[in-house]
Design a protein around this motif. Structure first.
Motif, mmCIF file in Angstrom:
data_model
loop_
_atom_site.group_PDB
_atom_site.id
_atom_site.type_symbol
_atom_site.label_atom_id
_atom_site.label_comp_id
_atom_site.label_asym_id
_atom_site.label_seq_id
_atom_site.Cartn_x
_atom_site.Cartn_y
_atom_site.Cartn_z
ATOM 1 N N TYR A 108 0.837 -1.210 0.000
ATOM 2 C CA TYR A 108 0.000 0.000 0.000
ATOM 3 C C TYR A 108 0.868 1.255 0.000
ATOM 4 O O TYR A 108 0.532 2.254 -0.642
ATOM 5 C CB TYR A 108 -0.908 -0.032 1.240
ATOM 6 C CG TYR A 108 -1.549 1.278 1.591
ATOM 7 C CD1 TYR A 108 -2.482 1.876 0.747
ATOM 8 C CD2 TYR A 108 -1.240 1.936 2.794
ATOM 9 C CE1 TYR A 108 -3.076 3.081 1.081
ATOM 10 C CE2 TYR A 108 -1.830 3.140 3.122
ATOM 11 C CZ TYR A 108 -2.743 3.707 2.262
ATOM 12 O OH TYR A 108 -3.332 4.907 2.576
ATOM 13 N N LEU A 109 2.016 1.202 0.689
ATOM 14 C CA LEU A 109 2.929 2.340 0.755
ATOM 15 C C LEU A 109 3.978 2.306 -0.342
ATOM 16 O O LEU A 109 4.955 3.056 -0.289
ATOM 17 C CB LEU A 109 3.620 2.362 2.125
ATOM 18 C CG LEU A 109 2.688 2.489 3.335
ATOM 19 C CD1 LEU A 109 3.467 2.356 4.627
ATOM 20 C CD2 LEU A 109 1.941 3.811 3.288
ATOM 21 N N LYS A 110 3.778 1.438 -1.333
ATOM 22 C CA LYS A 110 4.720 1.292 -2.459
ATOM 23 C C LYS A 110 6.114 0.914 -1.974
ATOM 24 O O LYS A 110 7.138 1.380 -2.503
ATOM 25 C CB LYS A 110 4.796 2.596 -3.274
ATOM 26 C CG LYS A 110 3.460 3.082 -3.795
ATOM 27 C CD LYS A 110 2.850 2.105 -4.778
ATOM 28 C CE LYS A 110 1.641 2.694 -5.491
ATOM 29 N NZ LYS A 110 0.534 2.998 -4.581
ATOM 30 N N ASN A 111 6.191 0.054 -0.950
ATOM 31 C CA ASN A 111 7.451 -0.382 -0.371
ATOM 32 C C ASN A 111 7.697 -1.823 -0.790
ATOM 33 O O ASN A 111 6.929 -2.723 -0.441
ATOM 34 C CB ASN A 111 7.388 -0.265 1.158
ATOM 35 C CG ASN A 111 8.735 -0.478 1.806
ATOM 36 O OD1 ASN A 111 9.406 -1.463 1.542
ATOM 37 N ND2 ASN A 111 9.132 0.456 2.665
ATOM 38 N N LEU A 112 8.765 -2.055 -1.528
ATOM 39 C CA LEU A 112 9.031 -3.383 -2.082
ATOM 40 C C LEU A 112 9.461 -4.395 -1.030
ATOM 41 O O LEU A 112 9.519 -5.599 -1.319
ATOM 42 C CB LEU A 112 10.108 -3.288 -3.169
ATOM 43 C CG LEU A 112 9.714 -2.482 -4.412
ATOM 44 C CD1 LEU A 112 10.839 -2.502 -5.435
ATOM 45 C CD2 LEU A 112 8.426 -3.022 -5.036
ATOM 46 N N LEU A 113 9.753 -3.944 0.202
ATOM 47 C CA LEU A 113 10.089 -4.894 1.258
ATOM 48 C C LEU A 113 8.896 -5.764 1.637
ATOM 49 O O LEU A 113 9.043 -6.729 2.392
ATOM 50 C CB LEU A 113 10.597 -4.144 2.488
ATOM 51 C CG LEU A 113 11.983 -3.504 2.344
ATOM 52 C CD1 LEU A 113 12.356 -2.765 3.611
ATOM 53 C CD2 LEU A 113 13.034 -4.550 2.003
#
Length: 436
Positions: A59-64
């Motif tokens: 949702y936060l565009k974080n690839l982790l």
């Protein structure tokens, strides 16, 4: 793996169906923000509902967020292998129980036959040659010898089976323990990551918002918006009287039940495939909910003309001719709606009048007490006493009351009839005013 055995209380089911749409409708009516940003409350909601998949980071565009996926898949794989191992253990344990019972039964029979055979032989030797006693004693000796022979053979077979089962049963139990431990360790690792992200989420949201451009609306989106493409029209344009507004409200109210289904089925999938604890209420709760949604939203579909209709000829008619056609076909509509209302009322009354109902409502529905007696005897205990059962309940383990669903049929039929009256009045008004 922790146990996730949870049965939805009946009161919580009904509170959820009533309260959740009201909250969703109030949130939907909030003023729209000009600049869209990431929301911390929404981030926490996604963390709670989809944290096992890392959806809060996506949702936060974080690839982790991709770190969560292999761990989650490892839980699913380990549970699948553990289920197979559990099945093998069950099969081998059943064979072991059969062999042990055979040993216990046959050893007792053989021991009893061996203790009696000496007496049978003595009776055989003492009996007069050719007499009935001689032949009877001979048959008893033969029966005892046959019992010993067959019983010993079964004992030997059971012993061999127990010896052969020892290794595979031990291996299957070891496999089950191993895969259960893998699932447990993967789950606790995933839980630790989720708890860590719960602490980091405020900073992650702030960082994601800081990276947003000042204007999040692209040039292409702006042009589509100016052209009116992709902009949903307000259903309020259909409402011209209180009946229409009531049907619009009913349709919007029940529309949010679909969101409830997403959460419930998500919980069912996680419970079944991650915790190996399928629910006994999710499926029934949702198909009953969708049945009520279908009935209540019928008037909304009629108002907004979202129902299926063959309009090859109808679509090309003028407004006045459409009104004429609608007036003629309304005869069939009111036959259907009236029949639905009458039969729904019969079903609803039968549902609260079942013999197992011991409340005032059920006694009144069966005609055992008068309306005045029912109203005068009413108290809070009719709602709170667990020993009071108003009417029909489901036959499965959840035992949810079914009579409220039957009365929802009546509500849906009433709304449909009212919407038919509203449509009829509009068609008459169109003819009287002579609109083209």
């Amino acid at each position: 793996m922790p146990d996730l055995s949870f049965t939805l209380p009946h009161w919580l089911y009904w509170v959820g169906l009533i309260v959740f749409p009201l909250i969703a409708m109030s949130l939907a009516r909030r003023p729209k923000v000009q600049r869209k940003t990431y929301s911390l409350p929404l981030g926490y909601m996604i963390l709670v509902t989809g944290g096992m998949l890392g959806l809060h980071r996506f949702y936060l565009k974080n690839l982790l967020g991709f770190i969560f996926l292999p761990i989650f898949l490892a839980i699913l794989f380990a549970n699948g292998q553990g289920q197979e191992a559990r099945t093998e253990v069950s099969n081998y344990a059943n064979e072991e129980r059969v062999a042990l019972r055979t040993l216990e039964r046959e050893e007792e029979r053989v021991s009893e036959a061996r203790s009696e055979i000496a007496g049978y032989r003595a009776d055989f030797e003492a009996a007069e040659e050719g007499s009935f006693q001689k032949r009877a004693a001979e048959r008893r000796v033969e029966r005892a010898e046959r019992t010993i022979e067959q019983g010993q053979a079964r004992i030997d077979e059971a012993g061999v089976a127990l010896t052969e089962l020892e290794a595979p049963l031990s291996a299957a139990r070891g496999d089950r323990l191993f895969w259960n431990q893998v699932a447990d360790y993967a789950f606790y690792l995933l839980l630790a990551l989720i708890l860590l992200d719960a602490l980091l989420l405020p900073r992650l949201v702030s960082k994601a918002n800081a990276q947003l451009p000042d204007d999040t609306l692209s040039e292409n989106d702006r042009k589509l918006q100016e052209a009116g493409i992709g902009v949903m029209e307000d259903d309020a344009r259909y409402a011209s009287n209180w009946i229409d507004r009531l049907c619009l409200y009913a349709g919007e109210f029940t529309a949010y039940w679909a969101v409830i289904a997403v959460f419930v089925y998500y919980f069912e999938v996680i419970s079944r495939y991650v915790f190996n604890a399928p629910t006994n209420w999710a499926h029934e709760a949702m198909y009953l909910m969708f049945g009520m949604q279908y009935l209540i939203a019928g008037s909304y579909a009629m108002l907004t003309e979202q129902h299926v209709r063959v309009d090859i000829f109808y679509a090309e008619l003028s407004t006045r001719r459409k009104a004429v056609v609608d007036l003629l076909t309304s005869i069939f509509f009111f036959i259907f709606a009236g029949t639905l209302l009458a039969t729904s009322y019969i079903f609803a009354m039968d549902a609260i009048a079942v013999p197992s109902g011991n409340g005032l409502i059920s006694s009144w529905a069966r005609g055992e007490i008068a309306t005045t007696e029912m109203l005068s005897g009413w108290s809070l205990s009719q709602w709170t006493d667990p020993n009071i059962r108003w009417g029909e309940i489901s036959f499965n383990e959840w035992e949810v009351p079914l009579w409220p669903m039957k009365w929802v049929m009546v509500v849906g039929a009433v709304l449909l009839v009212l919407q038919g009256v509203s449509k009829l009045s509009k068609d008459v008004r169109t003819l009287v005013r002579g609109e083209a």
